[in-house]
Scaffold this motif. Structure first.
Motif, short mmCIF file in Angstrom:
data_model
loop_
_atom_site.label_atom_id
_atom_site.label_comp_id
_atom_site.label_asym_id
_atom_site.label_seq_id
_atom_site.Cartn_x
_atom_site.Cartn_y
_atom_site.Cartn_z
N PRO A 178 0.83 -1.21 0.16
CA PRO A 178 -0.10 0.15 -0.02
C PRO A 178 0.91 1.48 0.14
CG PRO A 178 -0.80 -1.70 1.46
CD PRO A 178 0.68 -2.12 1.21
N LEU A 179 0.31 2.26 -0.55
CA LEU A 179 1.05 3.60 -0.60
C LEU A 179 1.25 4.14 0.79
CD1 LEU A 179 2.25 5.84 -2.52
CD2 LEU A 179 -0.19 6.87 -2.44
N LYS A 180 0.16 4.08 1.59
CA LYS A 180 0.41 4.71 2.89
C LYS A 180 1.53 3.90 3.55
CE LYS A 180 -2.13 5.92 7.17
NZ LYS A 180 -3.39 5.76 7.75
N THR A 181 1.55 2.64 3.43
CA THR A 181 2.47 1.79 3.96
C THR A 181 4.13 2.25 3.59
OG1 THR A 181 1.09 0.22 4.39
CG2 THR A 181 3.30 -0.45 4.84
N TRP A 182 4.18 2.37 2.35
CA TRP A 182 5.38 2.79 1.82
C TRP A 182 5.63 4.14 2.46
CZ3 TRP A 182 6.57 6.88 -1.46
CH2 TRP A 182 7.83 6.98 -1.79
N PHE A 183 4.93 5.02 2.29
CA PHE A 183 5.23 6.37 2.79
C PHE A 183 5.45 6.66 4.18
CE2 PHE A 183 3.86 10.76 3.96
CZ PHE A 183 4.41 11.41 3.37
N CYS A 184 4.72 5.72 4.99
CA CYS A 184 5.10 5.76 6.47
C CYS A 184 6.32 5.27 6.96
CB CYS A 184 3.60 5.83 7.16
SG CYS A 184 2.26 6.78 6.87
N ALA A 185 6.28 3.73 6.68
CA ALA A 185 7.17 2.80 7.11
C ALA A 185 8.49 3.11 6.43
CB ALA A 185 6.49 1.52 7.00
N PHE A 186 8.29 3.69 5.45
CA PHE A 186 9.77 3.51 4.65
C PHE A 186 10.17 4.85 4.12
CE2 PHE A 186 7.79 -0.61 3.58
CZ PHE A 186 8.73 -1.42 4.11
N PHE A 187 9.40 5.70 3.22
CA PHE A 187 9.98 7.07 2.84
C PHE A 187 10.36 7.98 4.25
CE2 PHE A 187 9.21 11.38 1.31
CZ PHE A 187 10.02 11.37 0.48
N LEU A 188 9.09 8.14 4.69
CA LEU A 188 9.40 8.87 5.94
C LEU A 188 10.39 8.49 7.02
CD1 LEU A 188 5.68 10.38 6.94
CD2 LEU A 188 7.53 11.35 5.60
N TRP A 189 10.54 7.26 7.23
CA TRP A 189 11.64 6.47 8.08
C TRP A 189 13.03 6.80 7.27
CZ3 TRP A 189 15.03 2.82 8.36
CH2 TRP A 189 15.39 2.10 9.40
N TYR A 190 12.88 6.86 5.96
CA TYR A 190 14.51 6.99 5.60
C TYR A 190 14.61 8.42 5.57
CZ TYR A 190 14.37 2.03 3.97
OH TYR A 190 14.24 0.67 4.16
N MET A 191 13.82 9.20 5.51
CA MET A 191 14.05 10.63 5.29
C MET A 191 14.48 11.23 6.50
SD MET A 191 13.84 11.81 2.29
CE MET A 191 14.72 10.22 1.85
N ILE A 192 13.92 10.55 7.69
CA ILE A 192 14.37 11.17 9.15
C ILE A 192 15.72 10.79 9.30
CG2 ILE A 192 13.82 10.75 11.48
CD1 ILE A 192 10.67 10.69 10.89
N LEU A 193 15.99 9.50 8.84
CA LEU A 193 17.15 9.02 9.19
C LEU A 193 18.53 9.74 8.28
CD1 LEU A 193 17.06 5.11 9.08
CD2 LEU A 193 17.40 6.66 11.05
N VAL A 194 17.93 10.23 7.07
CA VAL A 194 19.31 10.86 6.33
C VAL A 194 19.08 12.38 6.78
CG1 VAL A 194 19.41 11.80 4.07
CG2 VAL A 194 18.73 9.22 4.38
#
Length: 340
Positions: A178-194
């Motif tokens: 799901p798009l929401k899962t990708w956005f919350c669990a991966f995209f935002l997760w990686y952006m916060i780390l970066v």
């Protein structure tokens, strides 16, 4: 010589020194983080060991800390090498050009530093030596910066670590993610780390590496190992918090609330990371501040051919007379002062 001449014309804040080794280190760091990110992703998919990243984190931070420590020691030696600078000891490609270089230095110092026109070339060269000894170490240190990397460079290096994972999760959307899962669990997760976690951890490790530079041998290794463990533990705590927030964000009931929390964390964390770099630089700039040196003044009332040195903030009457034939060095005046 070129840097000191630049400082004679422009303020320190307009100079920026970029070490020639920095592009190599940055490129090597990007390649290494990309390889580590790909290897971690492979291990996670093959043996399902999702703590691979936490396992090599202390080693990575230790290696990075030792690089930062070497950088800190190199900057510390700048002042030691320049404290005894003399233009007479500099090498000249063609010895026949030395008189021309000396004449140019004397003309530059008389034009920009308030040295009397009747001052000899030897006096002007002494002032140039004082300029190098007093201002050049601080100027180079400020221009190089207190950290080995800038905020933008840390973001670029960290991005290469998570590029394989972002690509992998993006492809997973074609297979039902799901798009929401990708956005919350991966995209935002990686952006916060970066944008947030990695830069703050780099500043932390860099600050630790600048401490107790007199340590050597096993004591230095133990100190840096403890420092790398502190940084790794802080990063691991941030990862666990992000895991909790991202898992809550994809929940059907309260997911929207935690998604907004994750977005706020990204924005606030990026601002905090940027402010951390800025405050760390400003704090070290204050430590390296050097008061304005005294100004050279022509001693009209003390006899023909004499000069005086006036401390910054004092009146001409308080200046002490120094003979032109004296071996005492002449100091460079403040750029905002003129010869009296």
């Amino acid at each position: 010589y070129e840097v000191a001449s630049f400082l004679a014309l422009y303020p320190i804040r307009r100079m920026r020194v970029i070490p020639t080794i920095l592009p190599i280190v940055l490129l090597a760091g990007m390649c290494l983080t990309y390889v580590l990110g790909s290897f971690t992703l492979l291990i996670n998919e093959v043996v399902y060991w999702y703590y691979m990243e936490q396992s090599w984190m202390p080693v990575a931070w230790f290696c990075f800390g030792m690089i930062c420590r070497g950088w800190a020691k190199s900057k510390q030696k700048i002042g030691e090498r320049l404290s005894t600078f003399s233009v007479h000891n500099c090498n000249c490609f063609d010895p026949r050009d030395r008189p021309l270089v000396y004449a140019n230095i004397a003309a530059l110092m008389k034009e920009t530093q308030g040295i009397p026109d009747e001052a000899s070339e030897a006096e002007a060269l002494d002032c140039f030596d004082a300029l190098v000894r007093e201002e050049l170490p601080q100027a180079l240190t400020l221009s190089l910066g207190p950290t080995c990397m800038r905020y933008s460079q840390t973001v670029v290096a960290a991005t290469f670590n998570y590029i394989p994972r972002i690509i992998d999760t993006s492809v997973s959307m074609k297979y039902g993610l799901p798009l929401k899962t990708w956005f919350c669990a991966f995209f935002l997760w990686y952006m916060i780390l970066v944008w947030c976690v990695t830069p703050i951890c780099i500043v932390t490790e860099d600050a630790i590496s600048h401490k107790f530079l007199h340590l050597t041998g096993i004591k230095e290794i133990l100190f840096m190992f403890v420092g790398s463990m502190v940084t790794a533990c802080a990063a691991a705590i941030c990862l666990n918090v992000l895991d909790f927030v991202s898992k809550a964000a994809i929940d059907e009931e309260v997911g929207s609330f935690w998604m907004y929390i994750e977005i706020v964390l990204l924005i606030a964390g990026a601002i905090l990371a940027r402010m951390t770099f800025t405050s760390f630089c400003c704090r070290n700039r204050g430590r390296w501040h050097v008061p304005s040196p005294p100004t050279i003044i022509t001693g009209r009332g003390s006899g023909q051919g004499s000069t005086t040195t006036q401390p910054a903030g004092s009146s001409p009457e308080q200046a002490s007379v120094v003979s032109r034939d004296s071996d005492l060095p002449y100091f460079v005046g403040s750029r905002n002062n003129s010869a009296s």
